[in-house]
Motif scaffolding. Structure first.
Motif, PDB file in Angstrom:
ATOM      1  N   ILE A   1     124.968 110.489  88.231  1.00 14.31           N
ATOM      2  CA  ILE A   1     124.004 109.387  88.091  1.00 14.31           C
ATOM      3  C   ILE A   1     124.047 108.825  86.681  1.00 14.31           C
ATOM      4  O   ILE A   1     124.019 107.604  86.468  1.00 14.31           O
ATOM      5  CB  ILE A   1     122.583 109.871  88.447  1.00 14.31           C
ATOM      6  CG1 ILE A   1     122.488 110.191  89.940  1.00 14.31           C
ATOM      7  CG2 ILE A   1     121.534 108.820  88.067  1.00 14.31           C
ATOM      8  CD1 ILE A   1     121.193 110.869  90.339  1.00 14.31           C
ATOM      9  N   ASP A   2     124.123 109.707  85.691  1.00 20.93           N
ATOM     10  CA  ASP A   2     124.175 109.274  84.297  1.00 20.93           C
ATOM     11  C   ASP A   2     125.451 108.487  84.012  1.00 20.93           C
ATOM     12  O   ASP A   2     125.438 107.507  83.263  1.00 20.93           O
ATOM     13  CB  ASP A   2     124.079 110.498  83.391  1.00 20.93           C
ATOM     14  CG  ASP A   2     124.012 110.136  81.915  1.00 20.93           C
ATOM     15  OD1 ASP A   2     123.205 109.260  81.554  1.00 20.93           O
ATOM     16  OD2 ASP A   2     124.765 110.729  81.118  1.00 20.93           O
ATOM     17  N   TYR A   3     126.568 108.890  84.623  1.00 17.34           N
ATOM     18  CA  TYR A   3     127.852 108.250  84.343  1.00 17.34           C
ATOM     19  C   TYR A   3     128.044 106.931  85.080  1.00 17.34           C
ATOM     20  O   TYR A   3     128.592 105.968  84.535  1.00 17.34           O
ATOM     21  CB  TYR A   3     128.998 109.184  84.728  1.00 17.34           C
ATOM     22  CG  TYR A   3     129.227 110.342  83.797  1.00 17.34           C
ATOM     23  CD1 TYR A   3     129.339 110.156  82.419  1.00 17.34           C
ATOM     24  CD2 TYR A   3     129.335 111.645  84.301  1.00 17.34           C
ATOM     25  CE1 TYR A   3     129.555 111.233  81.568  1.00 17.34           C
ATOM     26  CE2 TYR A   3     129.553 112.723  83.457  1.00 17.34           C
ATOM     27  CZ  TYR A   3     129.656 112.512  82.089  1.00 17.34           C
ATOM     28  OH  TYR A   3     129.865 113.580  81.262  1.00 17.34           O
ATOM     29  N   VAL A   4     127.619 106.885  86.356  1.00 17.83           N
ATOM     30  CA  VAL A   4     128.015 105.743  87.192  1.00 17.83           C
ATOM     31  C   VAL A   4     126.834 105.092  87.906  1.00 17.83           C
ATOM     32  O   VAL A   4     127.012 104.158  88.686  1.00 17.83           O
ATOM     33  CB  VAL A   4     129.104 106.191  88.196  1.00 17.83           C
ATOM     34  CG1 VAL A   4     128.498 106.947  89.360  1.00 17.83           C
ATOM     35  CG2 VAL A   4     129.972 105.043  88.659  1.00 17.83           C
ATOM     36  N   GLY A   5     125.605 105.560  87.657  1.00 20.81           N
ATOM     37  CA  GLY A   5     124.432 104.946  88.266  1.00 20.81           C
ATOM     38  C   GLY A   5     123.989 105.661  89.530  1.00 20.81           C
ATOM     39  O   GLY A   5     124.763 106.378  90.182  1.00 20.81           O
ATOM     40  N   ALA A   6     122.721 105.450  89.889  1.00 21.39           N
ATOM     41  CA  ALA A   6     122.124 106.152  91.026  1.00 21.39           C
ATOM     42  C   ALA A   6     122.751 105.743  92.350  1.00 21.39           C
ATOM     43  O   ALA A   6     122.979 106.581  93.235  1.00 21.39           O
ATOM     44  CB  ALA A   6     120.615 105.898  91.055  1.00 21.39           C
TER      45      ALA A   6
ATOM     46  N   LEU B   1     138.331 103.169  94.362  1.00 23.64           N
ATOM     47  CA  LEU B   1     137.752 101.865  94.013  1.00 23.64           C
ATOM     48  C   LEU B   1     136.493 102.037  93.167  1.00 23.64           C
ATOM     49  O   LEU B   1     136.273 101.294  92.203  1.00 23.64           O
ATOM     50  CB  LEU B   1     137.438 101.078  95.287  1.00 23.64           C
ATOM     51  CG  LEU B   1     138.635 100.572  96.093  1.00 23.64           C
ATOM     52  CD1 LEU B   1     138.156  99.879  97.372  1.00 23.64           C
ATOM     53  CD2 LEU B   1     139.476  99.618  95.260  1.00 23.64           C
ATOM     54  N   ILE B   2     135.647 103.012  93.501  1.00 22.27           N
ATOM     55  CA  ILE B   2     134.434 103.237  92.720  1.00 22.27           C
ATOM     56  C   ILE B   2     134.774 103.715  91.312  1.00 22.27           C
ATOM     57  O   ILE B   2     134.065 103.398  90.344  1.00 22.27           O
ATOM     58  CB  ILE B   2     133.521 104.262  93.427  1.00 22.27           C
ATOM     59  CG1 ILE B   2     132.909 103.629  94.675  1.00 22.27           C
ATOM     60  CG2 ILE B   2     132.416 104.756  92.497  1.00 22.27           C
ATOM     61  CD1 ILE B   2     132.022 104.569  95.465  1.00 22.27           C
TER      62      ILE B   2
ATOM     63  N   ARG C   1     128.588 103.897  82.677  1.00 28.59           N
ATOM     64  CA  ARG C   1     128.955 104.334  81.328  1.00 28.59           C
ATOM     65  C   ARG C   1     130.351 104.922  81.299  1.00 28.59           C
ATOM     66  O   ARG C   1     131.099 104.743  80.342  1.00 28.59           O
ATOM     67  CB  ARG C   1     127.925 105.363  80.837  1.00 28.59           C
ATOM     68  CG  ARG C   1     128.118 105.855  79.424  1.00 28.59           C
ATOM     69  CD  ARG C   1     126.876 106.557  78.918  1.00 28.59           C
ATOM     70  NE  ARG C   1     126.614 107.796  79.628  1.00 28.59           N
ATOM     71  CZ  ARG C   1     127.168 108.971  79.309  1.00 28.59           C
ATOM     72  NH1 ARG C   1     128.036 109.046  78.308  1.00 28.59           N
ATOM     73  NH2 ARG C   1     126.863 110.073  79.975  1.00 28.59           N
ATOM     74  N   ASP C   2     130.719 105.647  82.352  1.00 29.89           N
ATOM     75  CA  ASP C   2     132.052 106.238  82.459  1.00 29.89           C
ATOM     76  C   ASP C   2     132.352 106.450  83.939  1.00 29.89           C
ATOM     77  O   ASP C   2     132.137 107.539  84.482  1.00 29.89           O
ATOM     78  CB  ASP C   2     132.112 107.566  81.701  1.00 29.89           C
ATOM     79  CG  ASP C   2     133.532 108.085  81.524  1.00 29.89           C
ATOM     80  OD1 ASP C   2     134.390 107.716  82.355  1.00 29.89           O
ATOM     81  OD2 ASP C   2     133.769 108.863  80.594  1.00 29.89           O
TER      82      ASP C   2
ATOM     83  N   ALA D   1     132.410 113.847  88.651  1.00 27.89           N
ATOM     84  CA  ALA D   1     131.148 114.572  88.839  1.00 27.89           C
ATOM     85  C   ALA D   1     130.658 114.433  90.275  1.00 27.89           C
ATOM     86  O   ALA D   1     130.097 115.380  90.849  1.00 27.89           O
ATOM     87  CB  ALA D   1     130.090 114.064  87.860  1.00 27.89           C
ATOM     88  N   GLY D   2     130.866 113.246  90.877  1.00 33.57           N
ATOM     89  CA  GLY D   2     130.454 113.041  92.262  1.00 33.57           C
ATOM     90  C   GLY D   2     131.244 113.905  93.229  1.00 33.57           C
ATOM     91  O   GLY D   2     130.682 114.477  94.178  1.00 33.57           O
ATOM     92  N   VAL D   3     132.553 114.024  93.010  1.00 32.08           N
ATOM     93  CA  VAL D   3     133.378 114.885  93.868  1.00 32.08           C
ATOM     94  C   VAL D   3     132.977 116.346  93.681  1.00 32.08           C
ATOM     95  O   VAL D   3     132.886 117.115  94.655  1.00 32.08           O
ATOM     96  CB  VAL D   3     134.872 114.676  93.562  1.00 32.08           C
ATOM     97  CG1 VAL D   3     135.720 115.697  94.313  1.00 32.08           C
ATOM     98  CG2 VAL D   3     135.301 113.261  93.960  1.00 32.08           C
TER      99      VAL D   3
END
Length: 301
Positions: free
Chosen positions: A80-85, A128-129, A140-141, A148-150
């Protein structure tokens, strides 16, 4: 059906509430669990009165599930911090595929053909994301967000498999897992950027809403309703929850994913919907659901 949809909509606020708290990922993960412990213990006590004490053999998988749930929340809150909620929540849907292939490796349960066909399509959406081909990617990254999502999905898949190894209850194992996750997050927090143990307002107001809303109420509604609903509703909820989070994040937080990232979201959600459609019963009778089909009935976040 309305109960299930209400639960999915409540859970869809998880990511935005994490962002609104404006605390570190380790802090939000820690207090999300800590504030949820008292009501979860009450629910476990009510279940114990009705069904009797949990067997001792059920405690080990519940405690192990708590440890991997700690990693799940720490990774997801960093995503969430890196790519949004919104995008982080879409990435959480990958657990359906990971549970399926883990069950294939461990239990020799071959995944459905639909799911195998959808897998490369879904991971194309992940690319793509990540923004690797997109100079306008939001976050942000984005690459670290996808990693982190994976990692979140891997941890969540392990959590689901461990919870399935339990005694067929819901409140008791989840209460044990929540307590263990709280302790594990506190111990792991220095590795994940550190947690602020001093509550400040209004940040902890948002975290309290996160714990009592999505963590307790949302999960309780989903756990109660999904076993009583047709598989078609499960597919609908897999669409409603992440897309609602993306919309809420855009309206409440001003998140603006790029066109390619939104295309990636659509590819992932549609791929999950296609791949997770249950197979019909065999001609000889009703087929027991496979582990990936059971995993479809638990929403991320």
């Amino acid at each position: 059906m309305l109960i299930a949809i209400a639960g999915a909509l409540i859970i869809s606020t998880s990511g935005p509430l994490v962002r609104l708290s404006e605390v570190s990922p380790a802090t939000s993960a820690l207090f999300r669990c800590a504030y949820a412990v008292p009501p979860m213990l009450v629910l476990a006590w009510l279940e114990r009165r009705r069904l009797g004490p949990m067997p001792l053999r059920a405690l080990v998988p519940a405690w192990a599930a708590g440890v991997v749930f700690a990693f799940d929340l720490l990774f997801w809150h960093h995503a969430i911090d890196y790519v949004g909620a919104g995008l982080a929540t879409v990435l959480g849907n990958l657990q359906v595929f990971l549970v399926a292939f883990a069950a294939w490796a461990v239990f020799k349960e071959r995944p459905a053909t639909r799911l195998m066909v959808a897998t490369p399509v879904v991971f194309a959406g992940v690319v793509l994301i990540s923004g690797v081909f997109d100079s306008a990617a939001y976050g942000r990254d984005p690459v670290m967000g996808v990693l982190a999502g994976v990692a979140t999905s891997v941890s969540y898949a392990a959590f689901l498999l461990l919870m399935k190894a339990g005694p067929g209850r819901s409140a008791g194992p989840l209460a044990h897992a929540t307590v263990v996750a709280t302790v594990a997050i506190a111990l792991l927090s220095p590795v994940f950027g550190g947690a602020d143990l001093v509550p400040e307002w209004p940040a902890h107001g948002w975290l309290l809403v996160l714990a009592l809303g999505p963590q307790v109420l949302g999960w309780s509604l989903i756990t109660y309703s999904l076993p009583r609903q047709p598989a078609a509703l499960t597919a609908l909820l897999l669409l409603v929850q992440p897309m609602t989070t993306v919309a809420l994040s855009a309206v409440a937080l001003g998140e603006r994913p790029s066109a390619l990232q939104l295309a990636g979201c659509a590819v992932i959600v549609l791929g999950v919907l296609y791949g997770s459609r249950s197979r019909g019963p065999s001609p000889g009778g009703r087929r027991r659901p496979s582990r990936e089909e059971e995993a479809e009935q638990v929403l991320p976040g």
